[in-house]
Design a protein around this motif. Structure first.
Motif, PDB file in Angstrom:
ATOM      1  N   TYR A 123     -62.834  12.237  -5.117  1.00 54.67           N
ATOM      2  CA  TYR A 123     -62.208  13.471  -5.593  1.00 54.67           C
ATOM      3  C   TYR A 123     -60.705  13.447  -5.295  1.00 54.67           C
ATOM      4  CZ  TYR A 123     -60.546  18.231  -5.725  1.00 54.67           C
ATOM      5  OH  TYR A 123     -59.783  19.338  -5.980  1.00 54.67           O
ATOM      6  N   PHE A 124     -60.356  13.223  -4.024  1.00 55.82           N
ATOM      7  CA  PHE A 124     -58.935  13.233  -3.652  1.00 55.82           C
ATOM      8  C   PHE A 124     -58.162  12.113  -4.342  1.00 55.82           C
ATOM      9  CE2 PHE A 124     -60.393  15.615   0.232  1.00 55.82           C
ATOM     10  CZ  PHE A 124     -59.675  16.767  -0.035  1.00 55.82           C
ATOM     11  N   ASP A 125     -58.785  10.960  -4.526  1.00 54.47           N
ATOM     12  CA  ASP A 125     -58.120   9.830  -5.169  1.00 54.47           C
ATOM     13  C   ASP A 125     -57.880  10.091  -6.651  1.00 54.47           C
ATOM     14  OD1 ASP A 125     -56.992   7.262  -5.415  1.00 54.47           O
ATOM     15  OD2 ASP A 125     -58.927   6.383  -5.910  1.00 54.47           O
ATOM     16  N   ILE A 126     -58.806  10.737  -7.304  1.00 52.77           N
ATOM     17  CA  ILE A 126     -58.677  10.999  -8.747  1.00 52.77           C
ATOM     18  C   ILE A 126     -57.797  12.220  -9.011  1.00 52.77           C
ATOM     19  CG2 ILE A 126     -59.954  11.698 -10.828  1.00 52.77           C
ATOM     20  CD1 ILE A 126     -62.300   9.934  -9.665  1.00 52.77           C
ATOM     21  N   MET A 127     -58.023  13.309  -8.281  1.00 55.59           N
ATOM     22  CA  MET A 127     -57.294  14.553  -8.539  1.00 55.59           C
ATOM     23  C   MET A 127     -55.876  14.534  -7.953  1.00 55.59           C
ATOM     24  SD  MET A 127     -59.417  15.968 -10.439  1.00 55.59           S
ATOM     25  CE  MET A 127     -58.543  17.468 -10.724  1.00 55.59           C
ATOM     26  N   LYS A 128     -55.675  13.800  -6.882  1.00 55.22           N
ATOM     27  CA  LYS A 128     -54.363  13.635  -6.250  1.00 55.22           C
ATOM     28  C   LYS A 128     -53.640  14.958  -5.978  1.00 55.22           C
ATOM     29  CE  LYS A 128     -53.753   9.030  -8.167  1.00 55.22           C
ATOM     30  NZ  LYS A 128     -54.571   8.414  -7.155  1.00 55.22           N
ATOM     31  N   PRO A 129     -54.260  15.838  -5.205  1.00 55.92           N
ATOM     32  CA  PRO A 129     -53.588  17.105  -4.901  1.00 55.92           C
ATOM     33  C   PRO A 129     -52.417  16.907  -3.930  1.00 55.92           C
ATOM     34  CG  PRO A 129     -55.600  16.921  -3.625  1.00 55.92           C
ATOM     35  CD  PRO A 129     -55.561  15.730  -4.550  1.00 55.92           C
ATOM     36  N   SER A 130     -51.446  17.764  -4.030  1.00 57.21           N
ATOM     37  CA  SER A 130     -50.362  17.908  -3.057  1.00 57.21           C
ATOM     38  C   SER A 130     -49.647  16.598  -2.733  1.00 57.21           C
ATOM     39  CB  SER A 130     -50.938  18.568  -1.796  1.00 57.21           C
ATOM     40  OG  SER A 130     -49.926  18.880  -0.891  1.00 57.21           O
ATOM     41  N   LEU A 131     -49.562  16.278  -1.458  1.00 63.24           N
ATOM     42  CA  LEU A 131     -48.821  15.106  -0.989  1.00 63.24           C
ATOM     43  C   LEU A 131     -49.398  13.806  -1.546  1.00 63.24           C
ATOM     44  CD1 LEU A 131     -46.548  14.037   0.783  1.00 63.24           C
ATOM     45  CD2 LEU A 131     -48.125  14.108   2.723  1.00 63.24           C
ATOM     46  N   ILE A 132     -50.692  13.777  -1.800  1.00 57.04           N
ATOM     47  CA  ILE A 132     -51.327  12.580  -2.367  1.00 57.04           C
ATOM     48  C   ILE A 132     -50.712  12.287  -3.742  1.00 57.04           C
ATOM     49  CG2 ILE A 132     -53.508  11.569  -3.166  1.00 57.04           C
ATOM     50  CD1 ILE A 132     -54.886  13.427  -1.047  1.00 57.04           C
ATOM     51  N   GLY A 133     -50.587  13.303  -4.568  1.00 63.06           N
ATOM     52  CA  GLY A 133     -49.984  13.145  -5.894  1.00 63.06           C
ATOM     53  C   GLY A 133     -48.510  12.806  -5.811  1.00 63.06           C
ATOM     54  N   TRP A 134     -47.810  13.404  -4.847  1.00 62.47           N
ATOM     55  CA  TRP A 134     -46.391  13.108  -4.686  1.00 62.47           C
ATOM     56  C   TRP A 134     -46.204  11.624  -4.369  1.00 62.47           C
ATOM     57  CZ3 TRP A 134     -43.172  10.926  -1.186  1.00 62.47           C
ATOM     58  CH2 TRP A 134     -41.806  11.088  -1.418  1.00 62.47           C
ATOM     59  N   CYS A 135     -47.012  11.105  -3.454  1.00 65.50           N
ATOM     60  CA  CYS A 135     -46.923   9.676  -3.102  1.00 65.50           C
ATOM     61  C   CYS A 135     -47.218   8.802  -4.306  1.00 65.50           C
ATOM     62  CB  CYS A 135     -47.901   9.345  -1.974  1.00 65.50           C
ATOM     63  SG  CYS A 135     -47.404   9.997  -0.380  1.00 65.50           S
ATOM     64  N   ASP A 136     -48.226   9.174  -5.073  1.00 63.06           N
ATOM     65  CA  ASP A 136     -48.590   8.387  -6.253  1.00 63.06           C
ATOM     66  C   ASP A 136     -47.444   8.316  -7.260  1.00 63.06           C
ATOM     67  OD1 ASP A 136     -50.615   6.981  -7.895  1.00 63.06           O
ATOM     68  OD2 ASP A 136     -50.433   8.745  -9.187  1.00 63.06           O
ATOM     69  N   LYS A 137     -46.725   9.418  -7.420  1.00 66.32           N
ATOM     70  CA  LYS A 137     -45.652   9.476  -8.413  1.00 66.32           C
ATOM     71  C   LYS A 137     -44.317   8.927  -7.909  1.00 66.32           C
ATOM     72  CE  LYS A 137     -47.312  13.481 -11.018  1.00 66.32           C
ATOM     73  NZ  LYS A 137     -48.488  13.942 -10.290  1.00 66.32           N
ATOM     74  N   ASN A 138     -44.065   9.009  -6.621  1.00 70.82           N
ATOM     75  CA  ASN A 138     -42.724   8.736  -6.105  1.00 70.82           C
ATOM     76  C   ASN A 138     -42.561   7.475  -5.262  1.00 70.82           C
ATOM     77  OD1 ASN A 138     -41.176  11.196  -7.027  1.00 70.82           O
ATOM     78  ND2 ASN A 138     -42.943  12.121  -6.038  1.00 70.82           N
ATOM     79  N   LEU A 139     -43.634   6.916  -4.774  1.00 74.15           N
ATOM     80  CA  LEU A 139     -43.522   5.695  -3.987  1.00 74.15           C
ATOM     81  C   LEU A 139     -43.823   4.497  -4.875  1.00 74.15           C
ATOM     82  CD1 LEU A 139     -45.251   6.832  -0.673  1.00 74.15           C
ATOM     83  CD2 LEU A 139     -42.805   6.815  -1.230  1.00 74.15           C
ATOM     84  N   HIS A 140     -43.188   3.391  -4.568  1.00 69.52           N
ATOM     85  CA  HIS A 140     -43.333   2.212  -5.420  1.00 69.52           C
ATOM     86  C   HIS A 140     -43.734   1.008  -4.586  1.00 69.52           C
ATOM     87  CE1 HIS A 140     -41.638   4.610  -8.601  1.00 69.52           C
ATOM     88  NE2 HIS A 140     -40.672   4.974  -7.774  1.00 69.52           N
ATOM     89  N   GLY A 141     -44.044  -0.078  -5.270  1.00 67.11           N
ATOM     90  CA  GLY A 141     -44.436  -1.308  -4.594  1.00 67.11           C
ATOM     91  C   GLY A 141     -45.775  -1.155  -3.903  1.00 67.11           C
ATOM     92  N   GLY A 142     -46.006  -2.021  -2.933  1.00 65.31           N
ATOM     93  CA  GLY A 142     -47.274  -1.988  -2.208  1.00 65.31           C
ATOM     94  C   GLY A 142     -47.507  -0.673  -1.491  1.00 65.31           C
ATOM     95  N   LEU A 143     -46.432  -0.090  -0.943  1.00 68.36           N
ATOM     96  CA  LEU A 143     -46.567   1.212  -0.279  1.00 68.36           C
ATOM     97  C   LEU A 143     -47.002   2.274  -1.279  1.00 68.36           C
ATOM     98  CD1 LEU A 143     -46.293   2.933   2.266  1.00 68.36           C
ATOM     99  CD2 LEU A 143     -43.887   3.277   1.668  1.00 68.36           C
ATOM    100  N   GLY A 144     -46.459   2.226  -2.480  1.00 64.38           N
ATOM    101  CA  GLY A 144     -46.838   3.180  -3.516  1.00 64.38           C
ATOM    102  C   GLY A 144     -48.291   3.033  -3.940  1.00 64.38           C
TER     103      GLY A 144
END
Length: 166
Positions: free
Chosen positions: A118-139
């Motif tokens: 659920y959290f991986d697919i829906m990406k609420p809050s900080l999870i979604g921010w990391c998905d959109k804004n971090l890059h490379g292996g960390l992203g």
């Protein structure tokens, strides 16, 4: 927006131990829902790690996350696609964190799986921010590691409430 499918991944890549791990021992090559299949691979790994005890289990899960930053970056570079769906080490490490300090009961294994997906697919809050804004292996890794932590927090809160009222 590019809606084309990511390039297919050759099973020959699994001969390289780096790609074998980041592709979830081949589970990431599933034609549909590779993230779900990668998460399923994490369940037996979780069970294998449980006899180590909670502190060592958490240490191994954290190391899997840290090493995953490098693993996933190497495979993403090889594939030429940031966060290719076949890269599922992030799901494996995230699920291991979801089960941190929890006994491996059927309830916990299934609830952690459902919450993590659920959290991986829906990406609420900080999870979604990391998905959109971090890059490379960390992203690639950060959103799944946070999804794992969020899942663990929900499970631990649920256990605490259940113990308080029952």
């Amino acid at each position: 927006m590019n809606t084309s499918a990511p390039p297919k991944v050759s099973p020959a890549l699994l001969k390289n131990p780096i790609h074998l791990l980041s592709l979830g021992f081949g589970s990431g090559l599933a034609p549909k829902a590779p993230g779900t299949f990668g998460t399923l691979v994490a369940i037996p790994l979780c069970l294998l790690l449980q006899p180590l005890g909670a502190p060592m289990y958490v240490l191994v899960a954290l190391v899997a996350g840290l090493v995953g930053i490098w693993l996933c970056q190497m495979t993403a570079s090889r594939l030429g696609v940031h966060d290719h769906p076949a890269i599922v080490w992030d799901e494996i490490a995230g699920y291991l964190l979801a089960m941190a300090w929890l006994p491996p009961t059927w309830f916990n294994l299934i609830a952690a799986f459902a919450l993590f997906r659920y959290f991986d697919i829906m990406k609420p809050s900080l999870i979604g921010w990391c998905d959109k804004n971090l890059h490379g292996g960390l992203g690639i890794m950060a959103d799944d590691l946070l999804a794992g932590v969020a899942s663990a927090l929900v499970l631990h809160a649920g256990h605490a409430l259940a113990n308080a009222f029952f």
